[in-house]
Design a protein around this motif. Sequence first.
Motif, PDB file in Angstrom:
ATOM      1  N   LEU A   1       0.805  -1.232   0.000  1.00  0.00           N
ATOM      2  CA  LEU A   1       0.000   0.000   0.000  1.00  0.00           C
ATOM      3  C   LEU A   1       0.838   1.282   0.000  1.00  0.00           C
ATOM      4  N   ILE A   2       1.957   1.269   0.688  1.00  0.00           N
ATOM      5  CA  ILE A   2       2.762   2.502   0.788  1.00  0.00           C
ATOM      6  C   ILE A   2       3.802   2.521  -0.334  1.00  0.00           C
ATOM      7  N   ARG A   3       3.715   3.556  -1.190  1.00  0.00           N
ATOM      8  CA  ARG A   3       4.630   3.688  -2.339  1.00  0.00           C
ATOM      9  C   ARG A   3       5.716   4.691  -2.006  1.00  0.00           C
ATOM     10  N   THR A   4       6.956   4.294  -2.282  1.00  0.00           N
ATOM     11  CA  THR A   4       8.078   5.194  -1.992  1.00  0.00           C
ATOM     12  C   THR A   4       9.009   5.280  -3.197  1.00  0.00           C
ATOM     13  N   ASP A   5      10.033   6.150  -3.048  1.00  0.00           N
ATOM     14  CA  ASP A   5      11.111   6.146  -4.044  1.00  0.00           C
ATOM     15  C   ASP A   5      12.033   4.961  -3.729  1.00  0.00           C
ATOM     16  N   SER A   6      13.199   4.926  -4.335  1.00  0.00           N
ATOM     17  CA  SER A   6      14.080   3.763  -4.153  1.00  0.00           C
ATOM     18  C   SER A   6      15.263   4.083  -3.253  1.00  0.00           C
ATOM     19  N   ASP A   7      15.083   5.034  -2.332  1.00  0.00           N
ATOM     20  CA  ASP A   7      16.155   5.351  -1.393  1.00  0.00           C
ATOM     21  C   ASP A   7      16.085   4.337  -0.244  1.00  0.00           C
ATOM     22  N   PHE A   8      16.624   3.149  -0.524  1.00  0.00           N
ATOM     23  CA  PHE A   8      16.514   2.037   0.431  1.00  0.00           C
ATOM     24  C   PHE A   8      17.099   2.460   1.785  1.00  0.00           C
ATOM     25  N   GLY A   9      16.382   2.114   2.831  1.00  0.00           N
ATOM     26  CA  GLY A   9      16.842   2.470   4.187  1.00  0.00           C
ATOM     27  C   GLY A   9      16.192   3.737   4.699  1.00  0.00           C
ATOM     28  N   HIS A  10      15.901   4.676   3.797  1.00  0.00           N
ATOM     29  CA  HIS A  10      15.278   5.952   4.198  1.00  0.00           C
ATOM     30  C   HIS A  10      14.323   6.395   3.105  1.00  0.00           C
TER      31      HIS A  10
ATOM     32  N   ILE B   1       7.630  -0.773   6.793  1.00  0.00           N
ATOM     33  CA  ILE B   1       7.992  -1.223   5.443  1.00  0.00           C
ATOM     34  C   ILE B   1       7.065  -0.656   4.372  1.00  0.00           C
ATOM     35  N   ALA B   2       7.623  -0.548   3.174  1.00  0.00           N
ATOM     36  CA  ALA B   2       6.882  -0.002   2.040  1.00  0.00           C
ATOM     37  C   ALA B   2       7.466  -0.644   0.778  1.00  0.00           C
ATOM     38  N   ALA B   3       7.160  -0.093  -0.377  1.00  0.00           N
ATOM     39  CA  ALA B   3       7.775  -0.620  -1.608  1.00  0.00           C
ATOM     40  C   ALA B   3       7.895   0.501  -2.636  1.00  0.00           C
ATOM     41  N   ASN B   4       8.863   0.350  -3.550  1.00  0.00           N
ATOM     42  CA  ASN B   4       9.009   1.337  -4.625  1.00  0.00           C
ATOM     43  C   ASN B   4       8.070   0.967  -5.791  1.00  0.00           C
ATOM     44  N   ASP B   5       8.136   1.732  -6.865  1.00  0.00           N
ATOM     45  CA  ASP B   5       7.210   1.492  -7.979  1.00  0.00           C
ATOM     46  C   ASP B   5       7.376   0.108  -8.593  1.00  0.00           C
ATOM     47  N   ALA B   6       8.572  -0.464  -8.464  1.00  0.00           N
ATOM     48  CA  ALA B   6       8.813  -1.797  -9.028  1.00  0.00           C
ATOM     49  C   ALA B   6       8.373  -2.897  -8.060  1.00  0.00           C
ATOM     50  N   GLY B   7       7.808  -2.505  -6.921  1.00  0.00           N
ATOM     51  CA  GLY B   7       7.341  -3.508  -5.956  1.00  0.00           C
ATOM     52  C   GLY B   7       8.458  -4.039  -5.069  1.00  0.00           C
ATOM     53  N   GLN B   8       9.645  -3.393  -5.140  1.00  0.00           N
ATOM     54  CA  GLN B   8      10.743  -3.848  -4.280  1.00  0.00           C
ATOM     55  C   GLN B   8      10.580  -3.237  -2.891  1.00  0.00           C
ATOM     56  N   ILE B   9      10.848  -4.049  -1.878  1.00  0.00           N
ATOM     57  CA  ILE B   9      10.647  -3.597  -0.491  1.00  0.00           C
ATOM     58  C   ILE B   9      11.619  -2.474  -0.121  1.00  0.00           C
TER      59      ILE B   9
END
Length: 285
Positions: A151-160, A190-198
């Motif tokens: 449900l939560i969409r983020t950018d790909s700045d893993f960790g933050h 936890i969340a995921a980026n547009d590619a569905g990566q955690i």
Amino acid sequence: MKILKFGGTSVGSAKSISTVISILEKEYKAGEKPVVVLSAMSGVTNLLSSMAEKAANGEDFTTQLAELETRHFDMVRSLLNVQHQNPAYTRLKINFNHLEELLQGVLTLRELTAKTRDLILSYGERCSTLMISKMAAQYFPEALFVDASELIRTDSDFGHAKVNMELTELVIRSFQQENKDKMLFVTGFIAANDAGQITTLGRGGSDYTAAIFGSALNASEIQIWTDVNGMMTADPRMVKKAFSLPELTYTEAMELSYFGAKVIYPPTMIPAFLKKNTDRYKKYF
Ligand code: ADP
Ligand code: ASP
Ligand code: MG
């Protein structure tokens, strides 16, 4: 609609999970069906991080992994009725098998990227929330496990990772509409980026998950339950004379958290503050 978030110590032992259930029962009896946001059990995120480091250094992580499994399985044994234990063990075991595969991959490659670390850390919240949602279902048949990475969409700045609030709020709202009669048990952090990566929202980020849901669902309250009695004048672990503050403005709470009061994760105040006071927000930032 209320959001209730319980931190690591609140879900760290059988006794504290029972307290969580009794807090929820009170709400339920009063006609509320709160959204419940949960952290990993206390110490688990650190343990996952340490296993990942060990694997990357070519060291053995299996003792710690076994310890992690035992901690969750013991909890299932003490809080779930016998007939519900097997399905919970199976779901948890699938998680632990995936986790082991990931750690083996890190060990083989001797490489730990920020992306892989986030995926590994995500198992803390996924396991605790899955387990507690099963326990809660004994009292609240509408209990539904929700993996916030869907449900939560983020950018790909893993960790933050930075949350795409507009899209996230839409997704959360439509999910809640489809599950109106359910009681949602949501993984914090936890969340995921547009590619569905955690991705993860930063250490301590489960508070932020609660605020994101609160904002999306226009909650009347976001309650952050933890091991101290509210926000205090200082960290009671360091300052013996610290005392609880009866009330704070959003700005004061933000200042306290940005200047290091670990009790609340700094970005948490923003969605709540924005919802309450858009004009004043514009003046501040
Ligand atoms: P949780 O696992 O519930 O999220 P945290 O460990 O993140 O809990 O935050 C709670 C801890 O924050 C308390 O045990 C306390 O030691 C610490 N803390 C730091 N500053 C403050 C403060 N100003 N008021 C209250 N607690 C504080
Ligand atoms: N489990 C995560 C952490 O320890 C998030 C949280 O507890 O808020 O950082
Ligand atoms: Mg915290």
